[in-house]
Each structure stands twice: as structure tokens, then as C-alpha cells.
Design a protein around this motif. Structure first.
Motif: not given
Length: 270
Positions: A93-107
């Protein structure tokens, strides 16, 4: 390239990028056309939208690589919402945060809304709260209350496509469940064509009345997968201004996404 960030900017809080014919095994729908960032940029800039939030599509599953590539190339202008497995660890999650991710999706559209696999995701939920992220929910019509009941009360929530209630009414279970939610909530005013004929104008105004302008976001849902004939970007922007008066529309387009996805206060927010 998009223009540099400005003191006043409009945000598309929900759009997708993908390559033609690429999807995870068993995907129900894989578009046969490319939806590349450059195409979104051209459409968005023409409507005055200069920032965007990339949302991972269901047919790409947990392979977020296509989205992350665009996020890394435009770190000031784009944010992302990823799809991960329930056992995704904090380091990931921290790596995703560094790339600009700010949430996860449940579709959960078209699939069972009993999310038992996420009941044991306590460590993931704790990390999401710690990072200041949210969980983004896409449900079938009337399916939101069942889903919310299975999530920790402290988890911030963003609801796709106007929440898709059964009825456009303050008494509807979807509306009541979101109003009663203890954590921070936002509703995306997007995907009017996914409401099964319900009145999007009335629903947008209902959410404004029940939650307030500070809880609203706007998204184009571009390129409107399964509804590609609706992908008229100027018309999608105009719809927001038909639904809401200028101050509320400004909140949904600028002030709220600036705070939620960039952690900043937009000029004129006071």
C-alpha cells in the motif's frame, strides 16, 4: 501534456484507462478499443478539466500496472484508486501511495455483495485509515446497505455512481445507510445512465440535501464502458451544472477532490 496545476482547477474524479482487448481471465467485458490517457486529456481539457482520478476497472482485476504507469508520468495532475486483494500488505500500500493511489475499489456490480473474503482484512483496513485513504464502492442498485454493514465503521467511504438507490427518496435504505455512516463519506455524481432510469437530477439534489455540498464529487466515468454512446464529455460536465447550483458544483468539481485526493485546499474554498 496537460497544463500545470493552477490555483483553480476542475477534477474528474472517475475515469478509466486501458488497452484494447486486455483483461483478466474470465472478465465479463473487455473493450475492443483503446482508452488512453491522451484521449481523456483532449476531452477533459476542452471542458476545462485539468486534473483527474484514475479508477481501476473491474476487467483488469488487481493488475494496476497500466494505471500506475500513467500516475508516475503525471504525479501532480493525477491520482488513482486501485484494486487489491484482501491480504495486500502495508508495504504494498505504501508503494501504491508513493505512486499517487489514494484508495481501493470494491466493484461488486453484478456479483454477490456478501464480501466475506474482506472480513479478515483488518490489517488492510487499519492501513487505509492510517494513510488517509478510502474504500470506493460500486454496487448494484439497492446493494449499498448490505455492503456498508460489512465494513468497519471508521473506514472512509466513496460511493460510485450516485449510490444507485432503489428509490430517489430520503427514506430509501441506501440513503439512510450513508447518512447514518459514522466515517467520512463522499458520493460521486457520475454514471447517470447506470441508474436504471432513475432521475439523476433529483438524486443529485437529494444527496446535496442529505449530505451537504462537502460530500459530493463529480466524475465523467469516461469512456463509459458498456455505455460508450454516453461518452460526450461536454454533456457530462453540463449535466453537473444542471443538477447543482454554482457553489455546490464548484465544491464537487474543485474543492472536495482537492482535499480528498491531493490533501490541499483549493483557491476560493473559503
Amino acid at each position: 501534456r496537460m497544463n500545470a496545476p493552477q490555483s483553480k482547477f476542475f477534477v474528474d474524479s472517475h475515469f478509466h484507462v486501458f488497452d484494447a482487448g486486455v483483461g483478466m481471465p474470465g472478465a465479463r467485458y473487455v473493450p475492443r478499443y483503446d482508452a488512453h490517457l491522451s484521449r481523456w486529456q483532449a476531452a477533459a481539457q476542452g471542458a476545462g478539466v485539468t486534473r483527474g482520478v484514475l479508477v481501476q476497472t473491474s476487467f483488469l482485476g488487481v493488475d494496476n500496472s497500466r494505471m500506475l504507469e500513467d500516475l508516475r508520468q503525471h504525479p501532480a495532475l493525477l491520482r488513482g484508486v486501485a484494486v487489491v486483494d484482501p491480504d495486500c500488505d502495508r508495504a504494498s500500500l505504501l508503494r501504491l501511495h508513493d505512486d499517487g493511489v489514494r484508495g481501493i475499489r470494491l466493484n461488486l456490480a453484478g456479483v454477490p455483495h456478501a464480501i466475506g473474503g474482506w472480513a479478515r482484512a483488518g490489517a488492510l483496513w487499519d492501513a487505509i485509515v492510517e494513510l488517509g485513504w478510502h474504500v470506493e464502492l460500486h454496487t448494484d442498485i439497492g446493494g449499498l446497505p448490505e455492503t456498508l454493514a460489512q465494513l468497519p465503521a471508521a473506514l472512509p467511504v466513496v460511493v460510485d455512481h450516485m449510490g444507485k438507490p432503489d428509490a430517489v427518496s430520503a427514506a430509501d435504505p441506501t440513503v439512510r445507510a450513508l447518512v447514518a455512516r459514522e466515517s467520512e463519506v463522499h458520493v460521486k455524481l457520475s454514471g447517470a445512465y447506470r441508474l436504471g432510469g432513475r432521475d439523476a437530477n433529483a438524486l443529485a439534489r437529494l444527496w446535496l440535501g442529505e449530505l451537504g455540498a462537502g460530500c459530493l464529487l463529480w466524475g465523467s466515468d469516461w469512456p463509459c464502458t458498456n455505455h460508450e454512446d454516453q461518452a460526450d464529455y461536454p454533456a457530462l460536465v453540463r449535466a453537473l451544472h444542471e443538477w447543482l447550483e454554482p457553489a455546490a458544483a464548484q465544491a464537487a468539481l474543485c474543492v472536495n477532490p482537492a482535499r480528498l485526493y491531493w490533501g490541499e485546499e483549493a483557491a476560493g474554498a473559503r
